[in-house]
Design an enzyme around this catalytic site. Structure first.
Site, mmCIF file in Angstrom:
data_model
loop_
_atom_site.group_PDB
_atom_site.id
_atom_site.type_symbol
_atom_site.label_atom_id
_atom_site.label_comp_id
_atom_site.label_asym_id
_atom_site.label_seq_id
_atom_site.Cartn_x
_atom_site.Cartn_y
_atom_site.Cartn_z
ATOM 1 N N GLY A 10 -31.038 37.169 -51.723
ATOM 2 C CA GLY A 10 -32.032 38.457 -51.933
ATOM 3 C C GLY A 10 -32.737 37.874 -53.134
ATOM 4 C CE LYS A 65 -36.402 31.712 -55.881
ATOM 5 N NZ LYS A 65 -36.524 30.448 -55.452
ATOM 6 C CG ASP A 119 -34.791 51.205 -60.786
ATOM 7 O OD1 ASP A 119 -35.654 51.900 -60.322
ATOM 8 O OD2 ASP A 119 -34.520 49.947 -60.853
#
Length: 655
Positions: free
Chosen positions: A29, A35, A150
C-alpha cells in the site's frame, strides 16, 4: 492513560531485514505518508507478519504526525483499533510497525477490488468501525478522549475475519470527554469529502466532526461511490441527500446489494447516516448511539433473512399505542411508567394486533414441551419455569424432537398476568443482538406463557454455579469477558433509548448463552420505563432479586439506570470469582471489597477454576470496574456505555 500496550523500538537493521531492504515486491500500500511493506518481525519471542509504514521524505506528513501516531496507539487499545507493534526513528527514517491486516482497507473492497462484499458484511464492518470510534471518543479514560480527524474508508482496515479496525492517527487530537461542546482551534486538517462543514468554516473541532465523517463512510458503504466521485457534480453527500429527498432512495443503493436489504433495514440505516450528516454538530448523535442503532439494524436484517422471522399476530397493538415505545423516528417524551396489571385494559384480540409476534395455543405449547416435561426443563425463578420445546419453523405447530426448530417456552405459574404483560409489552419492542428475541406468546384459558428463541448453552448461572462446572469445560477468561461485553451492550441499548428502560432484574439466570457463548439479556418481566437521564424514579413497588439490588432501590425505592449498573457489577463479580451473590454472610460485594487491597491479593478473588489462565492486569482492572459499578452512591457508578468501553479494552489485555 498509562502505557497499556507494549510498544518497542525497532533497530533500523531489523526493518531492513524484515523488508529485504525495502524490496518493491513487498509493497502492499501507499498514500500521502509513503509506502507500506509486508514483513516479518519479532514480537516477543514470536515471529509475526507486520505492516511496515515508511514515511517518505517528500510526504506532506512529518515528524509531528509520526509522534502523534505513536502516542495514540501506545496509550490506547481496543479490538477495533489497529495495533502498533513499535517504531523506528533512525536518522531521517521514521517507520511505524503495525499488525498486518490481510484484507487491506475498506476502500480497496468498495472501489478497487471486485470483492462482492455482502450487505451483512458491510453492516458488520460499519459496526466494528463505529465501536472503535466510540472507544476513542469516550472509552480511553475518564477525562481524556480522542478526536480522530481523518475517518475515511482507506483508514478502516480489515482483519482476515473481516473485523474492522481504525488506523492512521497522525492527525488525531486528545481532548476532554466531559464537555460535549469541547473544541480545539486549529488549522483545518483532514480529507476533502469527509470534512465536517462546520469544522471547515469555523475551525472548531469536536467529536461530532468524526461523526460527520462516519456518516460519509455509511453512504459509501451503501452506495459504493467515493466521497468525491467524478461522476457526481455535487459530491456523494449532496447527491445522496437530494436523491433521498426526491424519493429515489432505492436508486442510490449499490446494485450488488440492492436485493439483500430489507426495506425497514434500509430506512433505518439511511436515517442513521442522515443524522450523522446534520449541519448542526449538536444535533448529530454520539458514536455510542450510532453503535446501538447499527446493532439494531443488524438484528432487523438478520430477522428479515429468516433466522428469527415468524408469522402471526399479537393482541398488544392497542397497548403500544397507549404507551408508545420510542423508535429512531420518534423523539417524543414518554412519561415514566411502572408496568403492572392496572396499567392496561386488555381489549379484544381483533382490534389490537402486532404482526411481529405469534399467538399460540396452550395445548400446542403443552405438546411442544412434552407436557412441560422435567427432562425439557431449562431454568426457573420465583414465578416461572422455562422449558425446551420443538415446533415447526413456519407454523409453530408442535413437532417431534430434532424436527423443526427448538424454542424456549416460559410458563408463569401465578394467576396474575402482570409479569407476563410486562415481558410481552416491553420485550416485544426491543431489537438488539444481545437481547433475547421474543417469538410469541399465549394467554389461552388464563394460561400465561411466552416463547423465545432457544439458547443452546442455557444461562450463565448454569456454568458458574451448578454441577456443569465439573462436567463441562469451565468458561475461559476470554469467554467470561465476552459474555459480560454482550450484556453491557444490551444495557447500553436499553439505557440509550429516548425513554430509557430499566431492567430491574439483571442476574446470572437472566443471561442466556447461544452455542458460541454469545450472551443475550432476558427476563424483562420486571422492567419499567425509566426516569429522565440523571434522575431517580421513586416507586413503592420494589421488585427484583435482593442480592443484586442497588441499596438506594432496596431501601428507598429510588430506581434509575444506575440500579441496573449495580446489578451488573454484582454479576461481574460472580463471573470473576465463581461465588454467588449471597454466598457470604455479609454478601459478595463486601467480601470482594475487603479482600482486594492490592494486586497481590487478586488470586484470592479470581475463580480457582481459571487456574492461572487469565491476564493479571486485565483481571485486576475488571475487578476494579466491578467494584466501581457497586458503589453505594449511584453518581459514582459508570454509565453502561462506560462499562462497555472498559470491558472491550480489558478484553484485549493479554498480560
Amino acid at each position: 492513560m498509562e502505557s497499556s500496550q507494549p510498544c518497542r523500538i525497532f533497530e533500523f537493521h531489523e526493518i531492513l531485514s524484515a523488508t529485504d531492504n525495502f524490496d518493491e515486491s513487498l509493497v502492499i500500500g501507499h498514500g500521502g505518508f509513503g509506502k507500506v511493506y509486508k514483513g516479518n518481525v519479532f514480537k516477543g519471542s514470536s515471529h509475526v507478519v507486520a505492516a511496515i509504514k515508511r514515511l517518505d521524505s517528500m510526504s506532506s506528513q512529518g515528524e509531528a504526525e509520526f509522534w502523534a501516531e505513536i502516542e495514540m496507539l501506545c496509550k490506547f487499545r481496543h479490538c477495533n483499533l489497529v495495533s502498533l507493534f513499535g517504531y523506528c526513528n533512525h536518522e531521517k527514517e521514521m517507520i511505524l510497525v503495525y499488525e498486518y491486516m490481510p484484507n487491506g482497507t475498506l476502500e480497496d473492497h468498495l472501489h478497487k477490488l471486485d470483492t462482492g462484499l455482502s450487505w451483512l458484511q458491510r453492516l458488520k464492518i460499519c459496526i466494528g468501525a463505529a465501536r472503535g470510534l466510540d472507544y476513542l471518543h469516550t472509552g480511553t479514560g475518564i477525562e481524556l478522549g480522542v478526536i480522530h480527524r481523518d475517518i475515511k474508508t482507506s483508514n478502516i482496515l480489515l482483519h482476515e475475519s473481516w473485523a474492522a479496525k481504525i488506523s492512521d492517527f497522525g492527525l488525531s487530537k486528545i481532548g476532554p470527554t466531559n464537555q460535549p461542546a469541547t473544541y480545539v482551534n486549529t488549522l483545518v486538517k483532514g480529507t476533502f469529502g469527509y470534512l465536517d462543514p462546520n469544522y471547515f468554516t469555523t475551525g472548531k473541532l469536536t467529536r461530532k466532526s468524526d461523526v460527520y465523517a462516519f456518516g460519509v463512510v455509511l453512504l459509501e458503504v451503501l452506495c459504493r461511490k467515493r466521497a468525491v466521485d467524478r461522476s457526481l457534480d455535487e459530491g456523494l453527500v449532496t447527491w445522496a441527500q437530494d436523491s433521498i429527498k426526491n424519493g429515489n432512495l432505492k436508486d442510490i443503493i449499490d446494485s450488488d446489494i440492492r436485493a439483500q436489504i430489507s426495506t425497514k433495514c434500509l430506512k433505518e440505516f439511511v436515517r442513521i447516516a442522515e443524522r450523522c450528516l446534520l449541519n448542526s454538530p449538536k444535533q448529530r448523535p454520539t458514536m455510542a448511539k450510532v453503535v446501538v442503532s447499527l446493532d439494531s439494524v443488524l438484528t432487523l436484517q438478520e430477522k428479515a433473512n429468516g433466522s428469527l422471522q415468524v408469522a402471526g399476530k399479537t393482541m398488544f397493538g392497542r397497548m403500544f399505542d397507549m404507551f408508545p415505545f420510542p423508535s429512531n423516528r420518534d423523539n417524543s417524551a414518554i412519561s415514566s411508567v411502572c408496568i403492572n396489571a392496572a396499567d392496561y385494559i386488555v381489549g379484544a384480540h381483533d382490534n389490537s394486533r402486532n404482526s411481529s409476534l405469534k399467538v399460540l395455543k396452550f395445548s400446542d405449547l403443552e405438546r411442544a414441551t412434552r407436557e412441560f416435561s422435567e427432562a425439557f426443563h431449562l431454568n426457573a425463578d420465583g414465578f416461572s419455569d422455562v422449558f425446551l420445546g420443538w415446533v415447526d419453523k413456519n407454523t409453530f405447530i408442535p413437532s417431534t424432537e430434532g424436527v423443526g426448530i427448538p424454542v424456549a417456552v416460559k410458563r408463569y405459574h401465578i394467576d396474575d398476568p402482570q409479569y407476563w404483560q410486562t415481558e410481552v409489552t416491553i420485550l416485544g419492542r426491543l431489537t438488539h443482538p444481545n437481547i433475547i428475541s421474543l417469538l410469541g406468546y399465549c394467554d389461552d384459558k388464563d394460561k400465561y406463557l411466552v416463547v423465545y428463541e432457544y439458547m443452546q448453552n442455557r444461562c450463565l448461572h448454569h456454568f458458574l454455579f451448578t454441577d456443569a462446572r465439573d462436567v463441562a469445560k469451565p468458561l475461559s477468561w476470554e469467554t467470561r469477558i465476552k459474555i459480560m461485553i454482550g450484556i453491557a451492550r444490551a444495557l447500553a441499548y436499553i439505557h440509550s433509548l429516548d425513554n430509557q428502560v430499566v431492567h430491574r432484574d439483571v442476574k446470572t439466570t437472566n443471561i442466556w448463552l447461544d452455542k458460541e457463548f454469545n450472551a443475550k439479556l432476558g427476563g424483562f418481566d420486571l422492567a419499567k420505563f425509566g426516569p429522565k437521564t440523571g434522575e431517580n424514579d421513586a416507586t413503592t413497588c420494589i421488585k427484583g432479586t435482593f442480592a443484586y439490588m442497588a441499596p438506594e432501590y432496596a431501601f428507598k425505592g429510588l430506581v434509575s439506570v444506575k440500579s441496573d449498573i449495580y446489578s451488573f457489577g454484582v454479576v461481574l463479580l460472580e463471573t470473576l470469582t465463581g461465588h454467588r451473590a449471597l454466598e457470604f454472610d455479609f454478601g459478595l460485594v463486601k467480601w470482594a471489597t475487603s479482600v482486594l487491597a492490592d494486586i497481590s491479593e487478586l488470586k484470592k478473588i479470581i475463580d480457582p477454576y481459571l487456574g492461572q489462565n487469565y491476564p493479571v492486569e486485565g483481571a485486576f482492572e475488571c475487578v476494579a470496574l466491578a467494584l466501581t459499578c457497586v458503589a453505594v452512591d449511584p453518581k459514582y457508578r459508570p454509565s453502561s456505555e462506560e462499562v462497555l468501553m472498559n470491558l472491550e479494552r480489558i478484553y484485549v489485555i493479554k498480560r
